[in-house]
Motif scaffolding. Structure first.
Motif, PDB file in Angstrom:
ATOM      1  N   ALA A 128       0.831  -1.203   0.000  1.00  0.00           N
ATOM      2  CA  ALA A 128       0.000   0.000   0.000  1.00  0.00           C
ATOM      3  C   ALA A 128       0.865   1.252   0.000  1.00  0.00           C
ATOM      4  O   ALA A 128       0.595   2.213  -0.742  1.00  0.00           O
ATOM      5  CB  ALA A 128      -0.924  -0.008   1.206  1.00  0.00           C
ATOM      6  N   GLU A 129       1.911   1.259   0.812  1.00  0.00           N
ATOM      7  CA  GLU A 129       2.785   2.430   0.852  1.00  0.00           C
ATOM      8  C   GLU A 129       3.504   2.636  -0.473  1.00  0.00           C
ATOM      9  O   GLU A 129       3.669   3.768  -0.937  1.00  0.00           O
ATOM     10  CB  GLU A 129       3.782   2.285   1.988  1.00  0.00           C
ATOM     11  N   ALA A 130       3.933   1.538  -1.101  1.00  0.00           N
ATOM     12  CA  ALA A 130       4.585   1.652  -2.414  1.00  0.00           C
ATOM     13  C   ALA A 130       3.615   2.226  -3.445  1.00  0.00           C
ATOM     14  O   ALA A 130       3.994   3.048  -4.292  1.00  0.00           O
ATOM     15  CB  ALA A 130       5.096   0.282  -2.856  1.00  0.00           C
ATOM     16  N   LEU A 131       2.357   1.777  -3.382  1.00  0.00           N
ATOM     17  CA  LEU A 131       1.349   2.300  -4.310  1.00  0.00           C
ATOM     18  C   LEU A 131       1.133   3.786  -4.097  1.00  0.00           C
ATOM     19  O   LEU A 131       1.064   4.568  -5.058  1.00  0.00           O
ATOM     20  CB  LEU A 131       0.041   1.531  -4.119  1.00  0.00           C
TER      21      LEU A 131
ATOM     22  N   PRO B 195       0.310  -1.381 -12.031  1.00  0.00           N
ATOM     23  CA  PRO B 195       1.230  -1.639 -13.147  1.00  0.00           C
ATOM     24  C   PRO B 195       2.697  -1.398 -12.805  1.00  0.00           C
ATOM     25  O   PRO B 195       3.581  -1.907 -13.496  1.00  0.00           O
ATOM     26  CB  PRO B 195       0.750  -0.671 -14.235  1.00  0.00           C
ATOM     27  N   GLU B 196       2.972  -0.646 -11.732  1.00  0.00           N
ATOM     28  CA  GLU B 196       4.358  -0.344 -11.374  1.00  0.00           C
ATOM     29  C   GLU B 196       5.053  -1.546 -10.732  1.00  0.00           C
ATOM     30  O   GLU B 196       6.153  -1.918 -11.120  1.00  0.00           O
ATOM     31  CB  GLU B 196       4.396   0.856 -10.416  1.00  0.00           C
ATOM     32  N   ASP B 197       4.409  -2.160  -9.721  1.00  0.00           N
ATOM     33  CA  ASP B 197       5.066  -3.257  -8.995  1.00  0.00           C
ATOM     34  C   ASP B 197       4.305  -4.577  -9.084  1.00  0.00           C
ATOM     35  O   ASP B 197       4.716  -5.576  -8.512  1.00  0.00           O
ATOM     36  CB  ASP B 197       5.267  -2.876  -7.523  1.00  0.00           C
ATOM     37  N   HIS B 198       3.164  -4.564  -9.790  1.00  0.00           N
ATOM     38  CA  HIS B 198       2.355  -5.771 -10.043  1.00  0.00           C
ATOM     39  C   HIS B 198       1.713  -6.355  -8.786  1.00  0.00           C
ATOM     40  O   HIS B 198       1.249  -7.487  -8.806  1.00  0.00           O
ATOM     41  CB  HIS B 198       3.192  -6.845 -10.758  1.00  0.00           C
TER      42      HIS B 198
ATOM     43  N   ASP C 150       3.927   5.856  -5.593  1.00  0.00           N
ATOM     44  CA  ASP C 150       3.770   6.037  -7.033  1.00  0.00           C
ATOM     45  C   ASP C 150       2.727   7.102  -7.340  1.00  0.00           C
ATOM     46  O   ASP C 150       2.918   7.960  -8.208  1.00  0.00           O
ATOM     47  CB  ASP C 150       3.360   4.717  -7.698  1.00  0.00           C
ATOM     48  N   ILE C 151       1.616   7.037  -6.617  1.00  0.00           N
ATOM     49  CA  ILE C 151       0.523   7.994  -6.852  1.00  0.00           C
ATOM     50  C   ILE C 151       0.950   9.406  -6.495  1.00  0.00           C
ATOM     51  O   ILE C 151       0.694  10.357  -7.246  1.00  0.00           O
ATOM     52  CB  ILE C 151      -0.716   7.587  -6.031  1.00  0.00           C
TER      53      ILE C 151
END
Length: 410
Positions: free
Chosen positions: A176-179, A369-372, A182-183
């Protein structure tokens, strides 16, 4: 709305809405303090996802061209930190749904959304009777108004309850933090643009979905607190218990209503209230009585409803099976085999009544799409409303505890 607590769970007994461990398809991390998401960023996320959902999820195609409320309602965790923003979805100035957007980086951006009215629409009714301190979000479909001294009122069914002091969410916090990272990179580039501009590059890819058509979406509408004894109340007659039949019998009635060839909803709900031994005052149901109540439904339905009309035994029998470790793969198995099921979820642990049961009728899987990394969302019928207004979509794992009750026809 709620289920009965069980004090014996620490002794190894499985209770209503309580189980020692909840296994999910997402790895769980230790609780962390998460950075808050600003309201103006959440607004952009909500605007972006309303459009994405309308294009990618057929149930919500009428959301195309919709807008959102500019000022969200803020929900908190019991510890005082922000957890979610509620946005109203509007089309031609008409309310067509709601969205709950995360206010924390350790939860994915979209927590839930649906065609029902925003939960806070009932805040005026609560304020008329209590002094509301704040709004709390305890997990999917568990939105309550804090009235002090550990008490709260659920914003949907207006039930009074105790609420937990600690709430955990069974999601992949690191993903969630990685998403969000990206956002936010995309968001800051457009943050000071017009407020009606979303962040299209932040949207996921829909990689899988399934939906079971024909499952009824309904709630109970007969009255209660009558002097009519069971089984004479079965059907549209006033019930001897409280006006609220209980979310668990209603959720199970929609699952069985998918199969029952004589679909009188009030009769199915009343029989299940009896076979599940649902509490007549609080509308709560023990976990172990959910599957047992489904097992005993056909015989009771034959004796009280079907035989008096048709002069024969109801032709089908049902088998309920509780799963205290529900996973995404099991959701896929049930839905792709056209088997709707009951899901009972709880915010917090042990001895509290903050839970709700729903009928699960579909799922969608979204991939970043960034980390699948993937996120599953469940399409549910919420037990509070009839028809489209009873359709909501919730994030898998947006709960402290969950138990699935699968149903097969014998």
């Amino acid at each position: 709305m709620r289920w009965k607590p069980m004090l014996a769970v620490l002794l190894g007994l499985l209770m209503v809405g309580v189980t020692p461990v909840t296994a999910t398809a997402f790895p769980q991390d230790a609780p962390i303090m998460s950075a808050e998401i600003a309201p103006q960023i959440a607004e952009k996320i909500a605007l972006t996802y309303v459009e994405w959902i309308s294009k990618n999820i057929p149930l919500y195609k009428e959301w195309k061209g919709s807008n959102i409320s500019k000022t969200p309602r803020i929900y908190y965790l019991p510890n005082g930190s922000k957890v979610a923003y509620e946005f109203t979805v509007l089309k031609n100035d008409r309310v067509v749904g709601y969205m709950m957007i995360s206010a924390r980086k350790d939860l994915p951006p979209v927590l839930e959304f649906g065609k029902s009215k925003p939960p806070s629409i009932n805040i005026g009714k609560v304020n008329a009777k209590y002094n509301v301190k704040r709004l709390l979000y305890l997990g999917a479909l568990l939105y309550v108004a804090d009235i002090g001294k550990g008490k709260a009122v659920h914003l949907r069914d207006m039930g009074l309850m105790e609420y937990p002091q600690r709430v955990e969410f069974n999601v992949n916090h690191k993903a969630a933090e990685a998403l969000w990272d990206d956002i936010l990179r995309d968001t800051y580039n457009t943050l000071f643009s017009e407020s009606n501009v979303g962040i299209e590059s932040s949207t996921p890819v829909l990689i899988d979905w399934a939906h079971i058509d024909g499952v009824p979406s309904w709630t109970s509408e007969d009255t209660g607190n009558s002097n009519i004894k069971y089984p004479n109340n079965i059907g549209i007659q006033p019930d001897p218990w409280d006006t609220w039949d209980g979310c668990t019998p209603i959720a199970a009635s929609m699952v069985l209503g998918y199969y029952v060839s004589f679909p009188d909803k009030e009769s199915i709900i009343d029989v299940l209230h009896h076979t599940m031994d649902t509490d007549d005052i609080e509308g709560t149901t023990y976990y172990w009585n959910i599957d047992d109540g489904i097992d005993n439904f056909a015989e009771e339905y034959t004796n009280t409803v079907y035989y008096p009309v048709f002069g024969e035994k109801y032709p089908d029998d049902f088998d309920g099976s509780n799963d205290y470790y529900v996973s995404t793969s099991e959701v896929k198995r049930e839905i792709t085999n056209n088997r709707p099921f009951v899901l009972s979820i709880q915010g917090g642990h042990y001895g509290l009544t903050t839970g709700h049961s729903v009928a699960v009728v579909g799922f969608t899987e979204w991939q970043n799409p960034e980390d699948h990394n993937t996120w599953m969302y469940l399409t549910i019928h919420n037990t509070w409303y009839n028809g489209d207004e009873g359709v909501d979509t919730i994030l898998f794992g947006d709960w402290s505890v969950a138990v699935a009750t699968y149903v097969s026809v014998r």
